[in-house]
Design an enzyme around this catalytic site. Structure first.
Site, PDB file in Angstrom:
ATOM      1  N   PHE A   1      40.741  42.879  40.521  1.00 20.72           N
ATOM      2  CA  PHE A   1      42.009  43.089  39.828  1.00 20.72           C
ATOM      3  C   PHE A   1      41.800  42.677  38.378  1.00 20.72           C
ATOM      4  CE2 PHE A   1      42.396  41.257  44.098  1.00 20.72           C
ATOM      5  CZ  PHE A   1      42.421  42.485  44.732  1.00 20.72           C
TER       6      PHE A   1
ATOM      7  N   ASP B   1      42.486  41.487  35.346  1.00 19.11           N
ATOM      8  CA  ASP B   1      43.550  40.703  34.702  1.00 19.11           C
ATOM      9  C   ASP B   1      42.989  40.041  33.444  1.00 19.11           C
ATOM     10  OD1 ASP B   1      41.841  38.864  35.840  1.00 19.11           O
ATOM     11  OD2 ASP B   1      43.431  37.495  36.437  1.00 19.11           O
TER      12      ASP B   1
ATOM     13  N   ASP C   1      36.698  38.544  43.824  1.00 22.88           N
ATOM     14  CA  ASP C   1      37.815  38.346  42.903  1.00 22.88           C
ATOM     15  C   ASP C   1      38.462  36.976  43.102  1.00 22.88           C
ATOM     16  OD1 ASP C   1      40.031  39.842  41.078  1.00 22.88           O
ATOM     17  OD2 ASP C   1      40.990  38.511  42.507  1.00 22.88           O
TER      18      ASP C   1
HETATM   19  N1  LIG Z   1      42.132  38.920  39.457  1.00 23.48           N
HETATM   20  C1  LIG Z   1      43.176  38.246  39.899  1.00 23.48           C
HETATM   21  N2  LIG Z   1      44.195  37.996  39.076  1.00 23.48           N
HETATM   22  C2  LIG Z   1      45.240  37.294  39.548  1.00 23.48           C
HETATM   23  C3  LIG Z   1      45.300  36.815  40.842  1.00 23.48           C
HETATM   24  C4  LIG Z   1      46.517  36.146  40.966  1.00 23.48           C
HETATM   25  C5  LIG Z   1      47.054  35.390  42.120  1.00 23.48           C
HETATM   26  N3  LIG Z   1      46.679  35.829  43.380  1.00 23.48           N
HETATM   27  C6  LIG Z   1      47.053  34.926  44.401  1.00 23.48           C
HETATM   28  C7  LIG Z   1      46.976  35.484  45.711  1.00 23.48           C
HETATM   29  C8  LIG Z   1      46.206  34.730  46.521  1.00 23.48           C
HETATM   30  C9  LIG Z   1      45.509  33.719  45.809  1.00 23.48           C
HETATM   31  O1  LIG Z   1      45.540  32.507  46.478  1.00 23.48           O
HETATM   32  C10 LIG Z   1      46.209  33.692  44.476  1.00 23.48           C
HETATM   33  O2  LIG Z   1      47.106  32.627  44.411  1.00 23.48           O
HETATM   34  C11 LIG Z   1      47.161  36.233  39.738  1.00 23.48           C
HETATM   35  N4  LIG Z   1      46.368  36.933  38.905  1.00 23.48           N
HETATM   36  C12 LIG Z   1      46.520  37.171  37.483  1.00 23.48           C
HETATM   37  O3  LIG Z   1      46.069  36.002  36.793  1.00 23.48           O
HETATM   38  C13 LIG Z   1      46.794  35.876  35.566  1.00 23.48           C
HETATM   39  C14 LIG Z   1      47.624  34.623  35.598  1.00 23.48           C
HETATM   40  O4  LIG Z   1      46.909  33.530  35.241  1.00 23.48           O
HETATM   41  P1  LIG Z   1      47.698  32.202  34.752  1.00 23.48           P
HETATM   42  O5  LIG Z   1      48.430  32.599  33.451  1.00 23.48           O
HETATM   43  O6  LIG Z   1      46.629  31.164  34.545  1.00 23.48           O
HETATM   44  O7  LIG Z   1      48.659  31.832  35.838  1.00 23.48           O
HETATM   45  C15 LIG Z   1      47.723  37.085  35.486  1.00 23.48           C
HETATM   46  O8  LIG Z   1      47.074  38.162  34.847  1.00 23.48           O
HETATM   47  C16 LIG Z   1      47.926  37.388  36.961  1.00 23.48           C
HETATM   48  O9  LIG Z   1      48.371  38.706  37.164  1.00 23.48           O
HETATM   49  C17 LIG Z   1      44.202  37.071  41.719  1.00 23.48           C
HETATM   50  O10 LIG Z   1      44.150  36.682  42.884  1.00 23.48           O
HETATM   51  N5  LIG Z   1      43.175  37.785  41.186  1.00 23.48           N
END
Ligand SMILES: Nc1nc2c(c(CN[C@H]3C=C[C@H](O)[C@@H]3O)cn2[C@@H]2O[C@H](COP(=O)(O)O)[C@@H](O)[C@H]2O)c(=O)[nH]1
Length: 306
Positions: A213, A215, A283
């Site tokens: 993903f 991000d 990821d």
């Molecule tokens: N690649 C990727 N990006 C992810 C996630 C997740 C959360 N997934 C949850 C589901 C199960 C897990 O246990 C996680 O808790 C959020 N994001 C992205 O991160 C950024 C936020 O960062 P900060 O501002 O520091 O909170 C924002 O772009 C958000 O869209 C992921 O898993 N993979």
């Protein structure tokens, strides 16, 4: 998700500002000895889960709003996940399709118990309305019907979500070509898979088709590992916390090269160690590393896609 892989590879092959360093990638794969550190989905314990349709509704709304937290220094993804969870525990109807269509900015803030205006708040509200309206119009108001309609295919689910909900159409144009990254649509499938532990509403026979993903955390981790190399100009502007314009070559290259780097990592794990690893698992490992590192410098783009 062939479109995501193909268009990302196309970007990487023409990129001017970002490079995937294959030898560094190989070094990392050797260092971890072929097996990536395992993180449980919801290792933070912040998500709502009741093993039923309401969990699906929760995850869909969560991923409709899962973007752009950084403009508020104190706001993180956790606040959104936990805020929606607590609101739902208080009142099981807060995410009903009719209610989603009527939230105002201040009401959304109140729901999340967030004391200030949220970043891109008007967009968040607009997207909530869109989700409520389209769920009601085409899916009997319930996100679970979206999942039932996808025939246990994560690829079909992503396609269906993008077809019905314009806010999930994470596309951009790069050197005249359309690039697909589908971050929030793909993470919805992955969240179902993670929350339901690959069973029931979380079973997808093709979960290996999902990419990472793209991000702002995962690219920053890959950069810190040395796997992504940025041009001097891009490095300095990210380190100076300049905003990177949405749709700029730099932004598209950062995201697309992250997808390509992880796909290469998968290939190496397979060819060198005979291990078949899911991008979803890579990821979550990279993301967990990133959010545990407060000094991580990530790119800043105002975007509703991530
Ligand atoms: N690649 C990727 N990006 C992810 C996630 C997740 C959360 N997934 C949850 C589901 C199960 C897990 O246990 C996680 O808790 C959020 N994001 C992205 O991160 C950024 C936020 O960062 P900060 O501002 O520091 O909170 C924002 O772009 C958000 O869209 C992921 O898993 N993979």
């Amino acid at each position: 998700m062939e479109e995501v892989r193909k268009s990302s590879a196309w970007v990487a092959s023409r990129a001017n500002h970002v490079k995937v360093d294959s030898s560094e990638l190989e070094r990392i794969v050797d260092k971890i000895g072929g097996s990536i550190p395992k993180f449980e989905w919801d290792f933070e314990g912040i998500h709502y889960f009741d093993n039923g349709p309401l969990t699906v509704q929760y995850l869909f709304v969560l991923d409709a709003l899962n973007f752009c937290f950084w403009p508020d220094k104190e706001l993180e993804y956790n606040h959104l996940a936990l805020g929606l969870k607590e609101a739902l525990l208080n009142d099981k109807t807060v995410l009903d399709a009719d209610r989603l269509q009527s939230y105002t900015g201040p009401q959304l803030r109140e729901l999340l118990k967030w004391p200030r205006v949220l970043p891109l708040e008007e967009e968040r509200v607009r997207l909530l309305h869109e989700v409520g309206m389209e769920l009601e119009r085409s899916f009997g108001g319930e996100a679970v019907n979206l999942v039932k309609a996808c025939g246990k295919s994560s690829v079909s689910l992503v396609t269906l979500v993008a077809r019905h909900f314009p806010g999930f159409r994470d596309h951009s144009l790069y050197k005249g070509r359309q690039v697909f990254l589908y971050k929030r649509a793909q993470i919805f499938a992955a969240d179902l898979w993670g929350a339901f532990k690959g069973q029931g509403y979380g079973f997808f026979y093709d979960i290996s088709s999902i990419t990472i993903f793209a991000d702002y955390i995962v690219p920053a981790v890959l950069r810190q590992m040395g796997v992504l190399r940025y041009s001097l100009a891009l490095s300095s502007s990210i380190d100076a916390k300049d905003e990177i314009t949405s749709g700029s070559e730099e932004e598209v290259e950062i995201r697309a090269c992250s997808v390509v780097a992880v796909e290469k990592m998968r290939e190496l794990l397979e060819t060198k160690f005979g291990k078949q690893v899911l991008s979803v698992d890579i990821d979550i490992w990279l993301w967990a590393l990133g959010v545990q590192n407060p000094s991580l410098k990530h790119h800043r783009t105002l975007s509703i896609y991530y």
